[in-house]
Design a protein around this motif. Sequence first.
Motif, PDB file in Angstrom:
ATOM      1  N   SER A 209       0.827  -1.195   0.000  1.00 59.11           N
ATOM      2  CA  SER A 209       0.000   0.000   0.000  1.00 59.11           C
ATOM      3  C   SER A 209       0.864   1.249   0.000  1.00 59.11           C
ATOM      4  O   SER A 209       2.032   1.209   0.340  1.00 59.11           O
ATOM      5  CB  SER A 209      -0.917  -0.002   1.212  1.00 59.11           C
ATOM      6  OG  SER A 209      -0.214  -0.448   2.317  1.00 59.11           O
ATOM      7  N   GLY A 210       0.260   2.330  -0.364  1.00 64.34           N
ATOM      8  CA  GLY A 210       0.989   3.578  -0.500  1.00 64.34           C
ATOM      9  C   GLY A 210       1.406   4.122   0.849  1.00 64.34           C
ATOM     10  O   GLY A 210       1.151   3.540   1.891  1.00 64.34           O
ATOM     11  N   PRO A 330      -7.153   2.512  -2.821  1.00 62.99           N
ATOM     12  CA  PRO A 330      -6.726   1.371  -3.630  1.00 62.99           C
ATOM     13  C   PRO A 330      -5.996   0.302  -2.817  1.00 62.99           C
ATOM     14  O   PRO A 330      -6.150  -0.883  -3.071  1.00 62.99           O
ATOM     15  CB  PRO A 330      -5.797   1.998  -4.669  1.00 62.99           C
ATOM     16  CG  PRO A 330      -6.203   3.423  -4.749  1.00 62.99           C
ATOM     17  CD  PRO A 330      -6.702   3.797  -3.393  1.00 62.99           C
ATOM     18  N   LEU A 333      -8.215  -2.381  -1.512  1.00 62.71           N
ATOM     19  CA  LEU A 333      -8.636  -3.367  -2.517  1.00 62.71           C
ATOM     20  C   LEU A 333      -7.485  -4.304  -2.843  1.00 62.71           C
ATOM     21  O   LEU A 333      -7.668  -5.512  -2.962  1.00 62.71           O
ATOM     22  CB  LEU A 333      -9.099  -2.653  -3.795  1.00 62.71           C
ATOM     23  CG  LEU A 333     -10.376  -1.824  -3.670  1.00 62.71           C
ATOM     24  CD1 LEU A 333     -10.678  -1.147  -4.997  1.00 62.71           C
ATOM     25  CD2 LEU A 333     -11.551  -2.686  -3.238  1.00 62.71           C
ATOM     26  N   SER A 334      -6.285  -3.738  -2.961  1.00 62.90           N
ATOM     27  CA  SER A 334      -5.122  -4.567  -3.284  1.00 62.90           C
ATOM     28  C   SER A 334      -4.890  -5.604  -2.196  1.00 62.90           C
ATOM     29  O   SER A 334      -4.504  -6.732  -2.470  1.00 62.90           O
ATOM     30  CB  SER A 334      -3.874  -3.715  -3.428  1.00 62.90           C
ATOM     31  OG  SER A 334      -4.116  -2.639  -4.279  1.00 62.90           O
ATOM     32  N   GLY A 338      -7.166 -10.073  -4.831  1.00 62.77           N
ATOM     33  CA  GLY A 338      -8.016 -10.707  -5.824  1.00 62.77           C
ATOM     34  C   GLY A 338      -9.312 -11.262  -5.274  1.00 62.77           C
ATOM     35  O   GLY A 338     -10.199 -11.656  -6.021  1.00 62.77           O
ATOM     36  N   TYR A 357     -21.069  -6.900  -9.961  1.00 61.42           N
ATOM     37  CA  TYR A 357     -19.955  -5.948 -10.062  1.00 61.42           C
ATOM     38  C   TYR A 357     -20.414  -4.561  -9.651  1.00 61.42           C
ATOM     39  O   TYR A 357     -21.511  -4.143 -10.009  1.00 61.42           O
ATOM     40  CB  TYR A 357     -19.409  -5.928 -11.488  1.00 61.42           C
ATOM     41  CG  TYR A 357     -18.562  -7.146 -11.783  1.00 61.42           C
ATOM     42  CD1 TYR A 357     -17.204  -7.145 -11.498  1.00 61.42           C
ATOM     43  CD2 TYR A 357     -19.139  -8.294 -12.310  1.00 61.42           C
ATOM     44  CE1 TYR A 357     -16.428  -8.268 -11.743  1.00 61.42           C
ATOM     45  CE2 TYR A 357     -18.369  -9.422 -12.552  1.00 61.42           C
ATOM     46  CZ  TYR A 357     -17.014  -9.406 -12.270  1.00 61.42           C
ATOM     47  OH  TYR A 357     -16.245 -10.508 -12.502  1.00 61.42           O
ATOM     48  N   LYS A 359     -19.052  -0.365  -8.951  1.00 64.57           N
ATOM     49  CA  LYS A 359     -17.975   0.612  -9.096  1.00 64.57           C
ATOM     50  C   LYS A 359     -17.563   1.092  -7.710  1.00 64.57           C
ATOM     51  O   LYS A 359     -18.397   1.592  -6.966  1.00 64.57           O
ATOM     52  CB  LYS A 359     -18.495   1.817  -9.896  1.00 64.57           C
ATOM     53  CG  LYS A 359     -17.889   1.937 -11.282  1.00 64.57           C
ATOM     54  CD  LYS A 359     -18.297   3.252 -11.916  1.00 64.57           C
ATOM     55  CE  LYS A 359     -18.726   3.036 -13.346  1.00 64.57           C
ATOM     56  NZ  LYS A 359     -19.276   4.243 -13.966  1.00 64.57           N
ATOM     57  N   TYR A 364     -10.478  10.789  -6.942  1.00 64.01           N
ATOM     58  CA  TYR A 364     -11.343  11.748  -7.619  1.00 64.01           C
ATOM     59  C   TYR A 364     -11.501  11.343  -9.087  1.00 64.01           C
ATOM     60  O   TYR A 364     -10.506  11.271  -9.816  1.00 64.01           O
ATOM     61  CB  TYR A 364     -10.766  13.156  -7.515  1.00 64.01           C
ATOM     62  CG  TYR A 364     -11.674  14.190  -8.170  1.00 64.01           C
ATOM     63  CD1 TYR A 364     -12.913  14.487  -7.610  1.00 64.01           C
ATOM     64  CD2 TYR A 364     -11.302  14.819  -9.345  1.00 64.01           C
ATOM     65  CE1 TYR A 364     -13.761  15.397  -8.206  1.00 64.01           C
ATOM     66  CE2 TYR A 364     -12.145  15.743  -9.950  1.00 64.01           C
ATOM     67  CZ  TYR A 364     -13.375  16.027  -9.378  1.00 64.01           C
ATOM     68  OH  TYR A 364     -14.221  16.922  -9.980  1.00 64.01           O
ATOM     69  N   HIS A 365     -12.710  11.033  -9.477  1.00 55.45           N
ATOM     70  CA  HIS A 365     -13.004  10.549 -10.840  1.00 55.45           C
ATOM     71  C   HIS A 365     -12.237   9.267 -11.164  1.00 55.45           C
ATOM     72  O   HIS A 365     -11.866   9.028 -12.299  1.00 55.45           O
ATOM     73  CB  HIS A 365     -12.707  11.629 -11.887  1.00 55.45           C
ATOM     74  CG  HIS A 365     -13.736  12.724 -11.885  1.00 55.45           C
ATOM     75  ND1 HIS A 365     -13.723  13.768 -12.765  1.00 55.45           N
ATOM     76  CD2 HIS A 365     -14.822  12.919 -11.092  1.00 55.45           C
ATOM     77  CE1 HIS A 365     -14.753  14.575 -12.514  1.00 55.45           C
ATOM     78  NE2 HIS A 365     -15.422  14.077 -11.496  1.00 55.45           N
ATOM     79  N   GLU A 366     -11.989   8.490 -10.130  1.00 54.31           N
ATOM     80  CA  GLU A 366     -11.326   7.203 -10.328  1.00 54.31           C
ATOM     81  C   GLU A 366     -12.148   6.124  -9.658  1.00 54.31           C
ATOM     82  O   GLU A 366     -12.642   6.327  -8.548  1.00 54.31           O
ATOM     83  CB  GLU A 366      -9.929   7.212  -9.689  1.00 54.31           C
ATOM     84  CG  GLU A 366      -8.887   7.938 -10.511  1.00 54.31           C
ATOM     85  CD  GLU A 366      -7.582   8.079  -9.757  1.00 54.31           C
ATOM     86  OE1 GLU A 366      -7.171   7.112  -9.099  1.00 54.31           O
ATOM     87  OE2 GLU A 366      -7.000   9.175  -9.817  1.00 54.31           O
ATOM     88  N   ALA A 367     -12.285   5.000 -10.339  1.00 54.92           N
ATOM     89  CA  ALA A 367     -13.052   3.910  -9.760  1.00 54.92           C
ATOM     90  C   ALA A 367     -12.466   2.581 -10.203  1.00 54.92           C
ATOM     91  O   ALA A 367     -11.753   2.492 -11.189  1.00 54.92           O
ATOM     92  CB  ALA A 367     -14.504   4.004 -10.194  1.00 54.92           C
ATOM     93  N   VAL A 368     -12.779   1.542  -9.422  1.00 48.71           N
ATOM     94  CA  VAL A 368     -12.400   0.184  -9.790  1.00 48.71           C
ATOM     95  C   VAL A 368     -13.690  -0.604  -9.934  1.00 48.71           C
ATOM     96  O   VAL A 368     -14.617  -0.441  -9.134  1.00 48.71           O
ATOM     97  CB  VAL A 368     -11.498  -0.440  -8.694  1.00 48.71           C
ATOM     98  CG1 VAL A 368     -11.425  -1.944  -8.837  1.00 48.71           C
ATOM     99  CG2 VAL A 368     -10.110   0.173  -8.748  1.00 48.71           C
ATOM    100  N   MET A 369     -13.781  -1.415 -10.977  1.00 52.61           N
ATOM    101  CA  MET A 369     -14.957  -2.270 -11.121  1.00 52.61           C
ATOM    102  C   MET A 369     -14.672  -3.525 -10.307  1.00 52.61           C
ATOM    103  O   MET A 369     -13.820  -4.333 -10.674  1.00 52.61           O
ATOM    104  CB  MET A 369     -15.169  -2.587 -12.608  1.00 52.61           C
ATOM    105  CG  MET A 369     -16.495  -3.218 -12.918  1.00 52.61           C
ATOM    106  SD  MET A 369     -17.938  -2.276 -12.372  1.00 52.61           S
ATOM    107  CE  MET A 369     -18.020  -0.967 -13.599  1.00 52.61           C
ATOM    108  N   LYS A 371     -15.767  -6.975  -7.888  1.00 50.99           N
ATOM    109  CA  LYS A 371     -16.741  -8.050  -7.748  1.00 50.99           C
ATOM    110  C   LYS A 371     -17.238  -8.093  -6.304  1.00 50.99           C
ATOM    111  O   LYS A 371     -16.449  -7.957  -5.367  1.00 50.99           O
ATOM    112  CB  LYS A 371     -16.069  -9.373  -8.108  1.00 50.99           C
ATOM    113  CG  LYS A 371     -17.019 -10.517  -8.317  1.00 50.99           C
ATOM    114  CD  LYS A 371     -16.257 -11.717  -8.842  1.00 50.99           C
ATOM    115  CE  LYS A 371     -17.229 -12.844  -9.159  1.00 50.99           C
ATOM    116  NZ  LYS A 371     -16.537 -13.982  -9.745  1.00 50.99           N
TER     117      LYS A 371
END
Lengths: 374, 529
Positions: A209-210, A330, A333-334, A338, A357, A359, A364-369, A371
């Motif tokens: 992670s960041g 993120p 999610l990481s 999986g 699925y 979103k 900002y204006h970023e998304a991951v699709m 499950k």
Amino acid sequence: MFRLGLIVNPVAGMGGRVGLKGTDGADCLAKARELGAIPLAPSRAALALRVLLPVKDELCLFTCPGLMGETAAVEAGLPFRAIGLGVGPQTGPEDTKEAARRMAEAGVDLLLFAGGDGTARDITEAVGENVLCLGIPAGVKIHSAVYAATPLHAGEAVLSLVRGRRPSRRLAEVMDIDEEAFRKGEVRSRLFGYLPVPADRRHLQGLKSGSPRSEAALQKAIAADLLEKLKPGALALVGPGTTTRELKRAMGFEGTLLGVDAAKDGKLVAEDCGERELLELIAREPEGNVRIIVTPIGGQGFLFGRGNQQFSPDVLKRVGKENILVAAVPGKLSALAGAPLRVDTGDPRLDRELSGYTKVVTGYHEAVMAKVTA
Amino acid sequence: MGMDMKEKIRDFHQARWDEPVIFELSAPGERGILVPEGGPLIEAAGKKALEELPEGMRRETPPALPEMGQMRVLKHFLRLSQENLGADFNIDIGQGTCTMKYSPKVNDRLAGSPKVADLHPLQDESTLQGALEIMYRTEQLLKSISGLDRFCLHPGGGSQALSGIAAIIRAWVDDHGLRDQKDEIITTIFSHPSNPAVAKLRGFKVITIYPDPVTGRPDFEAFKAAVSDRTAALMITNPEDIGLYNDRIREFTDLVHAHGGICSYDQANANGILGVTRAKEAGFDLCFFNIHKTFSTPHGCGGPGCGVIGAAEHLVPYLPVPLVGFCEESGKYFLDYSVPKTIGKMKDFYGVLPAVVRAYAWIMNLGAEGLLEVARVATLNNNYVFQKILKMKGAGAPPYAEGEHRMEQVRYSFQKLKEETGLGIADVQNRIFDYAGHIWTSHEPFIVPEPFTIEPTESYSRDELDEYLAILERIVEEAYTDPEILRHAPHRSVIHHVDHDYLEDPKRWAITWRMYRKRFDGYFQPKDA
């Protein structure tokens, strides 16, 4: 000199080997002993302490008597100072809390503790966000994010601190699992609180992670995106977590970290709502005017059913699937590697409906699709 | 005595100079070159040039440049160069995704010859016919390698090329009156991060697809859920950074086309597919190559490189200018600015010509068969290293696509090493300098724990690959038996231990000398502390 505090919860993990899924409560402990369980935590702590041998002269180790710390220090071969805590033959949560308070008074640079989720809970209760902490995983249940991946990781993290690394702090989640339910095969958890841990991506979270700084920036970016998605006049029901907390701050109020808060047009409408209160609030709104905003809780990626049971099946059905906004940094999610996001509302049919699925806002204006499964 | 060829571990020690920053070496009044006086005529002309500068652009005090004699300058930079490693020194396969291959020195000669190096960018076209012909011919080669219809050789690197692609997508969307409808760009988590970055830069919303945990390829079901009439474009890398080729790519591009979107192919990782697959057949409308990677021109430490943008017929009218044209009638090459809907210029003059010259020479030298051989050998080398690393203690690859071969690179993980010793990729990285090696921690996008990426390319012999593997094995062994040596590493390098906390805290940065002087005293002592 680096002032290191060490608390070992000797009974942590004892239930695990004998299949008890935890060791909370005196009865359970007695049963574990009956089944032949032996204390494991002191040895786990010693594994971490052994990493510190090269810096033992730069270290001032404060610890508790017997199995609560001394045993581990002796096993590792590290000199220590007792904090003058008197404990009986059977230690319990009160001893952990008292020890933590004394360590805080002694002004430790880091409080290292070996245990499980229950131990982290006790430490949180005793010293809150005041002392930098780090957990050595030794318990049966480790759902809290305050633990290093292994005792060796914990040791390496402390070693780098003793050697002068000064990372920033981040607040890590302390989870509270209902052991009774856990024994029956259900995982019911809630977010109990937060402990400050060193933001050490090498030892606490790997390189997955960041940095904490970028995590804070990401949370602000997510809040900006969510704000844009909230139409004027919409009632927002905001779930627990540090990510959603940034949304609350962006709206202009602090709200609760652990509860569900309701807000409209940037104003707090109701704080820390239960299911009934949520249903009442929803009933007052025209159809389709309510949004639920959640972030996955803990390491297992639960959207509903862990830590936010206020969002009951009734509440979710009335708000509607299309009005649920999901957000996560993120890294969260990481960390699922999986695995899908999960829902466990208690209503299997609703769980199926929520699956598929979705979103997930990740910036900002970023998304991951992502499950979602039951 | 040379190294033990059996053990393959070098007794290496890097030069170490405590060389000051060049500004600290400045001695007022010292000069490297005494420029002759111009004489009254030239001086008068020069004065006029200064007077013609707008007032706001004229500086009152001269810039605080270091003042030094030639010999001092020479020593300064030679010392710094000794504190360096690079593709011509070490076995540079640990910089996966960067395609560090051998750049033949003869090509450097061509690029450095006065015919190329002494050209002035403002020369008249009629005197640049040779240079323009090389650019024109390089474009024809790239067209045949990709199947697309036109190329612009302008951008100075891959991200700039991608930025041009995003600008083309923006222009196309606006041109078709779709600005309010098509506002999303889809990418995958293992595509290069520049793809989402440039999409954001052009005002698009970005949706990212994660891999299917079993196949390692982008999850097609998630992709289907993401594609809609809002989709302006797909921006994707293939093979992705993990070294897996998405063999369903045509289904991805077909789906986007069915919704009226554009498909852009990030071909920065083209080394395993040269002569094997093409952008056109995979259904792409746009693509870019890094000719400073795949086509063997040096990276030049982040630039100048050359990222070329290719477009299919319908998007050619949006390409950056100038393109290079050829007039059959006059038999002349020319810079073509008549691109009707062009997104404009991306770089001054006509791009990085020396990079184009090197790439042209490299491609012509190999021919079509040679390019295919490059892809085959790069893939073979990679799978050799892959099998060796899978057997290495503490190392492994993420658990997808098990049993499958990889393309030209693999993302690996030292997670097991970390679990068993507490030491991970950052520690291995610190130690590998002691063996004249380099390994990149390749964290982005933070999904594979304790990551590293190896890309052996076609340039290396098995002997050298074995040497690199021997170094890794030695370090892993040390992690298990003598962790203290890793914790304090590097021991035989230019400096000891870089503390990453500093890199993550903007308050502790000084990226220019001026900023350093403003913020710090002595050695990074904050002035306000």
